[in-house]
Design a protein around this motif. Structure first.
Motif, PDB file in Angstrom:
ATOM      1  N   ALA A 133      37.009  88.682 -39.345  1.00  0.00           N
ATOM      2  CA  ALA A 133      36.737  87.716 -38.277  1.00  0.00           C
ATOM      3  C   ALA A 133      37.894  87.561 -37.301  1.00  0.00           C
ATOM      4  O   ALA A 133      37.688  87.129 -36.161  1.00  0.00           O
ATOM      5  N   ASP A 134      39.126  87.868 -37.722  1.00  0.00           N
ATOM      6  CA  ASP A 134      40.299  87.697 -36.844  1.00  0.00           C
ATOM      7  C   ASP A 134      40.389  86.284 -36.278  1.00  0.00           C
ATOM      8  O   ASP A 134      40.525  86.076 -35.065  1.00  0.00           O
ATOM      9  N   ASN A 135      40.260  85.309 -37.171  1.00  0.00           N
ATOM     10  CA  ASN A 135      40.375  83.883 -36.808  1.00  0.00           C
ATOM     11  C   ASN A 135      39.238  83.381 -35.932  1.00  0.00           C
ATOM     12  O   ASN A 135      39.302  82.248 -35.435  1.00  0.00           O
ATOM     13  N   GLU A 136      38.200  84.194 -35.710  1.00  0.00           N
ATOM     14  CA  GLU A 136      37.016  83.693 -35.013  1.00  0.00           C
ATOM     15  C   GLU A 136      36.224  82.784 -35.958  1.00  0.00           C
ATOM     16  O   GLU A 136      36.177  83.005 -37.170  1.00  0.00           O
ATOM     17  N   GLN A 137      35.598  81.754 -35.385  1.00  0.00           N
ATOM     18  CA  GLN A 137      34.753  80.863 -36.169  1.00  0.00           C
ATOM     19  C   GLN A 137      33.357  81.475 -36.280  1.00  0.00           C
ATOM     20  O   GLN A 137      32.592  81.464 -35.325  1.00  0.00           O
ATOM     21  N   ILE A 138      33.067  82.031 -37.452  1.00  0.00           N
ATOM     22  CA  ILE A 138      31.805  82.733 -37.664  1.00  0.00           C
ATOM     23  C   ILE A 138      30.967  81.997 -38.705  1.00  0.00           C
ATOM     24  O   ILE A 138      31.456  81.684 -39.798  1.00  0.00           O
ATOM     25  N   ASN A 139      29.730  81.680 -38.355  1.00  0.00           N
ATOM     26  CA  ASN A 139      28.774  81.189 -39.339  1.00  0.00           C
ATOM     27  C   ASN A 139      28.100  82.410 -39.949  1.00  0.00           C
ATOM     28  O   ASN A 139      27.240  83.041 -39.324  1.00  0.00           O
ATOM     29  N   ALA A 140      28.512  82.776 -41.158  1.00  0.00           N
ATOM     30  CA  ALA A 140      28.100  84.045 -41.754  1.00  0.00           C
ATOM     31  C   ALA A 140      26.586  84.150 -41.888  1.00  0.00           C
ATOM     32  O   ALA A 140      25.993  85.194 -41.569  1.00  0.00           O
ATOM     33  N   PHE A 141      25.929  83.084 -42.347  1.00  0.00           N
ATOM     34  CA  PHE A 141      24.490  83.159 -42.586  1.00  0.00           C
ATOM     35  C   PHE A 141      23.720  83.305 -41.268  1.00  0.00           C
ATOM     36  O   PHE A 141      22.766  84.076 -41.179  1.00  0.00           O
ATOM     37  N   VAL A 142      24.146  82.572 -40.245  1.00  0.00           N
ATOM     38  CA  VAL A 142      23.487  82.681 -38.940  1.00  0.00           C
ATOM     39  C   VAL A 142      23.722  84.067 -38.344  1.00  0.00           C
ATOM     40  O   VAL A 142      22.800  84.698 -37.812  1.00  0.00           O
ATOM     41  N   TRP A 143      24.952  84.570 -38.437  1.00  0.00           N
ATOM     42  CA  TRP A 143      25.275  85.872 -37.868  1.00  0.00           C
ATOM     43  C   TRP A 143      24.492  86.982 -38.562  1.00  0.00           C
ATOM     44  O   TRP A 143      23.959  87.895 -37.902  1.00  0.00           O
ATOM     45  N   LEU A 144      24.400  86.928 -39.888  1.00  0.00           N
ATOM     46  CA  LEU A 144      23.654  87.957 -40.612  1.00  0.00           C
ATOM     47  C   LEU A 144      22.178  87.925 -40.238  1.00  0.00           C
ATOM     48  O   LEU A 144      21.539  88.976 -40.089  1.00  0.00           O
ATOM     49  N   GLY A 145      21.617  86.716 -40.098  1.00  0.00           N
ATOM     50  CA  GLY A 145      20.223  86.612 -39.671  1.00  0.00           C
ATOM     51  C   GLY A 145      20.002  87.222 -38.303  1.00  0.00           C
ATOM     52  O   GLY A 145      18.991  87.888 -38.052  1.00  0.00           O
ATOM     53  N   LEU A 146      20.959  87.029 -37.395  1.00  0.00           N
ATOM     54  CA  LEU A 146      20.860  87.601 -36.063  1.00  0.00           C
ATOM     55  C   LEU A 146      20.926  89.126 -36.106  1.00  0.00           C
ATOM     56  O   LEU A 146      20.178  89.820 -35.408  1.00  0.00           O
ATOM     57  N   MET A 147      21.803  89.676 -36.955  1.00  0.00           N
ATOM     58  CA  MET A 147      21.912  91.125 -37.074  1.00  0.00           C
ATOM     59  C   MET A 147      20.627  91.738 -37.647  1.00  0.00           C
ATOM     60  O   MET A 147      20.233  92.843 -37.266  1.00  0.00           O
ATOM     61  N   VAL A 148      19.977  91.007 -38.553  1.00  0.00           N
ATOM     62  CA  VAL A 148      18.701  91.490 -39.103  1.00  0.00           C
ATOM     63  C   VAL A 148      17.634  91.478 -38.011  1.00  0.00           C
ATOM     64  O   VAL A 148      16.844  92.422 -37.877  1.00  0.00           O
ATOM     65  N   GLN A 149      17.589  90.408 -37.205  1.00  0.00           N
ATOM     66  CA  GLN A 149      16.612  90.331 -36.117  1.00  0.00           C
ATOM     67  C   GLN A 149      16.807  91.463 -35.114  1.00  0.00           C
ATOM     68  O   GLN A 149      15.838  92.016 -34.583  1.00  0.00           O
ATOM     69  N   GLN A 150      18.055  91.818 -34.842  1.00  0.00           N
ATOM     70  CA  GLN A 150      18.326  92.886 -33.887  1.00  0.00           C
ATOM     71  C   GLN A 150      18.144  94.272 -34.487  1.00  0.00           C
ATOM     72  O   GLN A 150      18.183  95.276 -33.767  1.00  0.00           O
ATOM     73  N   GLY A 151      17.969  94.337 -35.817  1.00  0.00           N
ATOM     74  CA  GLY A 151      17.698  95.623 -36.455  1.00  0.00           C
ATOM     75  C   GLY A 151      18.927  96.395 -36.868  1.00  0.00           C
ATOM     76  O   GLY A 151      18.806  97.530 -37.338  1.00  0.00           O
ATOM     77  N   TRP A 152      20.130  95.825 -36.767  1.00  0.00           N
ATOM     78  CA  TRP A 152      21.343  96.542 -37.157  1.00  0.00           C
ATOM     79  C   TRP A 152      21.581  96.484 -38.657  1.00  0.00           C
ATOM     80  O   TRP A 152      22.115  97.422 -39.242  1.00  0.00           O
ATOM     81  N   LEU A 153      21.214  95.376 -39.297  1.00  0.00           N
ATOM     82  CA  LEU A 153      21.359  95.219 -40.742  1.00  0.00           C
ATOM     83  C   LEU A 153      20.002  94.964 -41.366  1.00  0.00           C
ATOM     84  O   LEU A 153      19.083  94.471 -40.708  1.00  0.00           O
ATOM     85  N   GLU A 154      19.879  95.275 -42.655  1.00  0.00           N
ATOM     86  CA  GLU A 154      18.659  94.983 -43.388  1.00  0.00           C
ATOM     87  C   GLU A 154      18.999  94.272 -44.686  1.00  0.00           C
ATOM     88  O   GLU A 154      20.082  94.429 -45.243  1.00  0.00           O
TER      89      GLU A 154
END
Length: 462
Positions: A153-174
């Motif tokens: 993350a490099d000190n970025e504030q990341i909501n892991a669960f929201v980010w993973l859901g977004l990556m699944v919606q975009q088709g990059w992760l499954e």
């Protein structure tokens, strides 16, 4: 040309089975970081310490993507941030490093990934079939965390669960294995919940299990102790003597009594009280979250290839590819237009490069990208500026041709046939090209949108 051996560092104890001149030993993390960055790092220490070292190494650029193996037992941190158990011999380490290095060279040809999502996808792409692992941790309110995302993350504030859901919606992760299903406070999102029994009438906490009796004569229900007088059962309401159960009285199902409102009830009401914000909920009002591991999709792997090609050498990136959802939406919009206004028509071509993944694996990363570039050059000669393209997987390529009827479609397909000339070399002889096409609205089915159309055509390409 001989391949040089990787520079290997061991942190902790020495591994006697590995005898390499490139191997250097370090007793502490500070001395390792003071030296020039190594190609491979071996951690010979207990899992608890190895996990802490991995957290530090993955958070700094020199060792963000480096192969790091654990020589002893592994805990969740080691599994999430490391590359597995240490190979049994030095030759195996070299083979794994050579395969990794081929991909890493492509990463080095352009600038290092600056965006958080690019760093995560690159980390997964460098390792082939690995996962973003969920780790159970009672110290975090949601009970689970994703160490890889935190480290990159490099000190970025990341909501892991929201980010993973977004990556699944975009088709990059499954989604991978379902690890757990947790319930969270609907107010603050915490999973620290205390489930309590309360009165069904007034929701008071002070309830107790207490046997009760029911008088058949007057219908009075009360605690069993109130019916006992001088060793006999006597209804405190109508003063009738209760001799026979089932005839004079019975024991009702209401076995709970509220000390606040004196109510009797069968089952207590269950509430979930958040230990962080103090709010109480009924269990059906809690947010349910599935905790899973995640891995890179074929579209995600292609995105990594495309991103590197755009930064270094020409490739599919020159074709202005649309993402899956954007292409579906654009295609659905075109379908709606031609159903209402049949003229002008549009056409759609689907290409499948059969056995492309296997061919690229045999060629290796460098030669594979060179081959992809030659295919992209042929496609570039065919695709017009007004056409739109997309790739749903590594093998499937789609071209939407606005204002193109059946006659124009045949001309484009003839030009596309030149791509097959690239498959004559022995090293790519297992590769073949399949083509399917339609012209709208004549070839459309009822109620068919962009996504259903692509699914139908993809089935014809299998």
């Amino acid at each position: 040309m001989s391949i040089p051996n990787p520079r290997i560092a061991i942190l902790g104890n020495r591994v006697p089975s590995l005898n390499l001149p490139e191997l250097e030993h370090f007793s502490d993390l500070g001395s390792l970081l003071a030296a020039r960055a190594f190609d491979v790092v071996l951690l010979d220490m207990p899992a608890a310490y190895a996990g802490k070292v991995l957290r530090k190494l993955r958070s700094i650029p020199p060792y963000r993507y480096t192969l790091i193996y654990c020589c002893r037992d592994q805990d969740g941190w080691c599994e999430a941030l490391g590359d597995g158990a240490c190979p049994v011999d030095a030759s195996e380490i070299k083979q794994l490093w050579v395969a990794w290095q081929e991909r890493f060279r492509l990463l080095e040809q352009g600038a290092a990934p600056e965006r958080f999502e690019s760093r995560v996808l690159s980390w997964l792409w460098l390792r082939g079939n690995t996962y973003v692992y969920a780790l159970r941790d009672p110290e975090v309110p949601q009970h689970y965390r994703y160490p890889l995302l935190e480290a990159l993350a490099d000190n970025e504030q990341i909501n892991a669960f929201v980010w993973l859901g977004l990556m699944v919606q975009q088709g990059w992760l499954e989604e991978g294995v379902l690890v757990d299903r947790v319930r969270l406070c609907s107010e603050c999102g915490s999973g620290r919940l205390n489930y309590i029994d309360v009165c069904a009438e007034c929701q008071a906490l002070d309830i107790s299990r207490q046997p009760s009796l029911h008088c058949f004569t007057c219908g009075h229900v009360g605690p069993q102790e109130s019916f006992l007088k001088d060793g006999v059962l006597l209804c405190p309401n109508c003063l009738c003597r209760l001799r026979h159960i089932g005839t004079d009285y019975d024991r009702p199902m209401e076995n709970y009594r509220c000390r606040s409102c004196q109510a009797f009830f069968v089952d207590a009401e269950v509430q979930a009280r958040c230990l962080d914000c103090g709010l109480s909920h009924t269990p059906d009002k809690l947010r349910v979250r599935e905790v899973r591991d995640f891995r890179l999709t074929e579209a995600g792997r292609f995105r990594c290839r495309q991103e590197f090609s755009e930064r270094s050498v020409p490739g599919f990136g020159r074709l202005n590819l649309l993402g899956g959802k954007d292409f579906y939406d654009l295609l659905s919009w075109q379908i709606q237009i031609v159903r209402r206004y049949p003229v002008p028509t549009f056409s759609l071509i689907g290409l499948r490069f059969v056995n492309l993944s296997g061919t690229l694996s045999q060629l290796g990363e460098q030669r594979g990208h060179a081959f992809i570039d030659s295919v992209a050059d042929r496609l570039k000669e065919t695709v017009r500026e007004t056409d739109r393209c997309s790739r749903s997987t590594e093998e499937f390529f789609w071209i939407m041709l606005p204002h193109t009827d059946g006659k124009g479609l045949e001309c484009v397909k003839q030009r596309l046939s030149r791509i097959a000339e690239l498959f004559s070399a022995p090293e790519v002889s297992d590769l073949s090209l399949r083509v399917v096409s339609i012209t709208a609205p004549d070839d459309l089915l009822d109620q068919e949108d962009g996504q259903l159309l692509l699914a139908r055509l993809a089935g014809e390409l299998v």
